[in-house]
Scaffold this active site. Structure first.
Site, PDB file in Angstrom:
ATOM      1  N   VAL A 132       5.561  -2.834 -17.219  1.00  0.00           N
ATOM      2  CA  VAL A 132       6.375  -2.319 -18.416  1.00  0.00           C
ATOM      3  C   VAL A 132       5.646  -1.209 -18.876  1.00  0.00           C
ATOM      4  O   VAL A 132       4.634  -1.440 -19.444  1.00  0.00           O
ATOM      5  CB  VAL A 132       6.925  -3.362 -19.214  1.00  0.00           C
TER       6      VAL A 132
ATOM      7  N   GLY B 247       3.917   7.042 -13.150  1.00  0.00           N
ATOM      8  CA  GLY B 247       3.166   7.738 -12.094  1.00  0.00           C
ATOM      9  C   GLY B 247       2.148   7.028 -11.654  1.00  0.00           C
ATOM     10  O   GLY B 247       1.773   5.951 -12.120  1.00  0.00           O
TER      11      GLY B 247
ATOM     12  N   LYS C 209      12.673  -4.999 -16.545  1.00  0.00           N
ATOM     13  CA  LYS C 209      11.616  -4.821 -17.661  1.00  0.00           C
ATOM     14  C   LYS C 209      11.867  -5.695 -19.096  1.00  0.00           C
ATOM     15  O   LYS C 209      10.940  -6.281 -19.579  1.00  0.00           O
ATOM     16  CB  LYS C 209      11.499  -3.184 -18.077  1.00  0.00           C
TER      17      LYS C 209
ATOM     18  N   THR D 137       3.657  -4.959  -3.665  1.00  0.00           N
ATOM     19  CA  THR D 137       4.816  -4.667  -3.023  1.00  0.00           C
ATOM     20  C   THR D 137       5.933  -4.158  -3.717  1.00  0.00           C
ATOM     21  O   THR D 137       6.079  -4.515  -4.800  1.00  0.00           O
ATOM     22  CB  THR D 137       5.148  -6.147  -2.157  1.00  0.00           C
TER      23      THR D 137
ATOM     24  N   PHE E  71       0.818  -1.321  -0.067  1.00  0.00           N
ATOM     25  CA  PHE E  71       0.002  -0.042   0.045  1.00  0.00           C
ATOM     26  C   PHE E  71       0.724   1.232   0.168  1.00  0.00           C
ATOM     27  O   PHE E  71       0.523   2.144   0.749  1.00  0.00           O
ATOM     28  CB  PHE E  71      -0.840  -0.005   1.247  1.00  0.00           C
TER      29      PHE E  71
ATOM     30  N   ASP F 295      16.033  -1.499 -12.913  1.00  0.00           N
ATOM     31  CA  ASP F 295      14.687  -1.527 -13.320  1.00  0.00           C
ATOM     32  C   ASP F 295      14.382  -1.857 -14.795  1.00  0.00           C
ATOM     33  O   ASP F 295      13.677  -2.531 -15.116  1.00  0.00           O
ATOM     34  CB  ASP F 295      14.123  -0.040 -12.703  1.00  0.00           C
TER      35      ASP F 295
END
Lengths: 377, 342
Positions: free
Chosen positions: B157, B322, B229, B101, B12, B225
């Site tokens: 992705v 975002g 992807k 998470t 969360f 990161d």
């Protein structure tokens, strides 16, 4: 589409001075609105003085930053809620990070506005905490998700169409819940999510935009005075409350520097729904500002002594003050009392008359005109 | 009233909150459009959980977003201290498990165990956490298959775009090459360096101040990161790569000097992820791109990817990470799972 008992209530920063005043404001919101069956949308300002301090923080003042941290933490502790204290701490930590970044990056307007926004953001968390402590269900709304603006940082204008779509979506999902929504005044964000601020007094603008876009009849601007006065009561002791003004009169007064309302606040009221503005304190809501006033209420409403480029002038504001009759009346008063004036300015389409006088006559003229124009029977 | 779909949110942070908010604002609309009523029946973070078998209403979902970080255990009266999936599952019988998470690329935990648990309990899975897929894609997918549940991960992705579903649906194509800007944070930092002519550390500070970069930004700036992807993409294309096999260059090595030199020569510096599908090779590299090229114009938090197949070339441009955009991708996955079920 909307319930009749809906209203927008802006809580001015002058009411949010210290830890006690958040609880007091919450209790008043409960007594005045909630218990009378109103569903109020609360627009909250930063605590008194905080925005000024944030401007100093942007210039690198560590002391101003400490002041803000202490002030807001003190209020949070007074509310005695783990949740509120943690939230305020989180926001203050972010504020410190932003303050740290702003001093390195030179002038970045979007970061500057983001920094300023913390005054209202934290104030909102505190007011919601205070409302809940007084037994009122309250909900945080987020101005940076709802109020869409253009990219004029520090003096942004609201994009009414986008904002309206956001407000309606939110409104329909909370209208049935027994909750008082609280949103920050003064802030918005660009379409790509950068935080903007609406300029000084921008909370009024937030309040009128929300009301007019949701067709809400009444906007209460709650502050520490009972309403708009005919003159500055610190100078003119017989100054009295103005009961009713038109948007035009009020806008004109703002343009001549009356501190009460941000001129932009009238734009949504003129363009969309014309809500009534009610200005005053918790003990008295003395002034109503409406779209138009009937002819019998025409006449001078406010007189202010101002200065522009070293010239002092009296601004007399009110529908009809630019009429020949009114101007003749004022000139007669001035002539009768042997005052020399330096100039007159008036346009038929604007509800004001400016009388330029030398600074030696300034206060005398102000008192005289107030007496003759406002203190008659 | 549409068919109820009971959803658990595990994790969360910012995406979880954005998702709770979007569900609160859109569940009525989704219900009237598609006949699917999304009920969030439980939420958990690292410290605690909140559950309500009949589903949180709009007000409660919005109210949940007000808890502090790791503060779900403060959400009275639905809160429990500590997290126990057994309790969550037994009390709520969820249809969809949403895993939000944080990504952890050594063990994949806690996401990996959570996802396996969900599959074993017969819940469909939507994940925005990449790490479990990066480390155990095959195991997860085959386990889901054997238990008759599905896993969706559109948010992993180009989370703000339907990139993954498009790639998945290009079944007749031979995809030859995929390349682009896959990490919003590093792209933002590089853009700041170009636009404001500041050093990397100052641009990073700016990104952190705006909440774009994490307090520990290494996964983004070192290319982990983006590599993750690529691993997920490679699995979708059935040419699986391991994350260690992907050569990475960190943008922390880019200096203002490099940027100025590049700009003088008519280039901009970007971090480009590329995957040569046929050759089975991938890299995250710092590249000088001619200013007129497409990738040179993808700035700030935008991402962009080009898919080249034997038949066509497709380009995706959209916001990378975002909260709201990612939340919509997760929600799209939830809705499409619910469709496929009916």
């Amino acid at each position: 589409m909307l319930g009749r008992r809906l209203c927008v209530v802006k809580i001015g920063g002058s009411l949010l001075r210290d830890s006690k005043s958040y609880i007091e404001s919450a209790q008043k919101i409960r007594e005045v609105f909630v218990e009378n069956g109103y569903k109020a949308i609360i627009v909250v300002s930063a605590a008194k003085g905080v925005t000024d301090k944030l401007v100093q923080v942007a210039k690198g003042s560590q002391e101003a930053l400490r002041h803000i941290v202490e002030k807001y933490l003190e209020v949070a502790k007074e509310l005695n809620s783990v949740k509120v204290i943690k939230r305020v701490n989180e926001e203050l930590k972010r504020l410190e990070i932003v303050a740290g970044a702003i001093n390195r990056s030179g002038v970045d307007l979007s970061l500057y506005d983001f920094l300023l926004s913390f005054g209202e953001r934290i104030s909102k968390i505190l007011l919601v905490g205070a409302l809940e402590a007084t037994g009122v269900n309250a909900l945080e709304l987020h101005a940076d998700e709802l109020i869409v603006t253009n990219e004029t940082f520090s003096d942004a204008s609201i994009d009414y169409i986008s904002t309206s779509a956001n407000l309606e979506k939110l409104y329909s999902s909370i209208v049935d819940s027994p909750t008082i929504p609280v949103i920050e005044g003064f802030i918005g964000s660009t379409i790509d999510g950068r935080i903007t601020t609406l300029g000084r007094g921008g909370s009024d603008y937030t309040a009128t935009a929300i009301a007019s876009l949701l067709n809400i009849d009444r906007v209460y601007l709650v502050t520490d005075v009972d309403g708009i006065m005919t003159a500055d009561p610190d100078i003119v002791e017989n100054a009295k409350l103005v009961r009713t003004m038109s948007y035009r009169e009020s806008l004109e007064a703002s343009l001549h520097g009356a501190k009460r309302i941000n001129p932009k606040a009238f734009e949504p009221l003129e363009k969309f729904y014309s809500s009534k503005l009610i200005i005053g304190s918790w003990s008295k809501f003395g002034t109503e500002i409406v779209k138009e006033i009937p002819r019998e209420l025409w006449g001078p409403k406010v007189i202010m002594n101002r200065a522009s480029q070293d010239m002092s002038y009296m601004a007399i504001v009110g529908e009809g003050t630019s009429s020949v009759q009114f101007i003749r009346n004022v000139l007669e008063i001035i002539d009768r009392n042997g005052i020399e004036i330096l100039g007159l300015q008036s346009y038929v389409h604007r509800p004001s008359l400016l009388v330029y006088v030398s600074s030696t006559y300034e206060l005398k003229t102000l008192h005289l005109l107030h007496k003759e124009l406002f203190e008659g029977v | 009233m549409g068919r109820r779909v009971k959803v658990l949110l595990i994790g969360f942070g910012s995406v979880g909150r954005a998702l709770a908010k979007v569900i609160a604002l859109k569940r009525k609309i989704i219900n009237s459009r598609y006949g699917i009523l999304i009920d969030v029946v439980g939420v958990a973070d690292s410290k605690g959980m909140a559950l309500k078998a009949e589903g949180f209403d709009e007000y409660e979902l919005l109210k949940l977003c007000e808890v502090p970080r790791s503060g779900v255990n403060l959400f009275k009266p639905y809160a429990h201290q500590g997290v126990d999936l057994n309790i969550l599952y037994s009390n709520t019988q969820p249809d969809v498990h949403v895993e939000l998470t944080p990504s952890e690329y050594t063990s994949g935990e806690p996401g990996l165990s959570n996802i396996m648990y969900a599959i074993d309990r017969g819940a469909h899975v939507v994940t925005a956490n990449k790490a479990p897929l990066v480390l155990k894609y095959k195991e997860i997918v085959s386990r889901a298959l054997s238990r008759g549940v599905r896993i969706k991960f559109r948010a992993t992705v180009l989370g703000g775009t339907p990139f993954i579903s498009t790639l998945t649906s290009m079944r007749s194509h031979d995809v030859e090459r995929i390349e682009g800007i896959l990490n919003a944070t590093s792209n933002f930092i590089l853009t700041e360096m170009h636009e404001k002519l500041v050093e990397f550390t100052d641009a990073l500070k700016m990104a952190q101040a705006l909440g774009i970069a994490e307090a520990d930004p290494t996964l983004d700036i070192d290319g982990v990161d983006a590599a993750a992807k690529i691993v997920i993409i490679s699995n979708i294309l059935e040419r699986p790569l391991k994350i260690e096999e992907i050569n990475r260059e960190s943008i922390s090595r880019v200096s203002l000097r490099d940027i100025i030199d590049a700009v003088r020569q008519g280039y901009v510096i970007k971090s480009i992820a590329s995957f040569d599908v046929r050759g089975g090779k991938a890299s995250i590299r710092i590249a000088k791109i001619p200013r007129s090229e497409l990738f040179a114009q993808i700035n700030g938090v935008m991402n962009g990817v080009r898919i080249r197949s034997d038949a066509t070339e497709v380009v995706f441009i959209g916001r990378g990470g975002g909260g709201i955009e990612t939340a919509h991708s997760v929600l799209d996955d939830i809705v499409s799972l619910s469709f496929e079920d009916s």
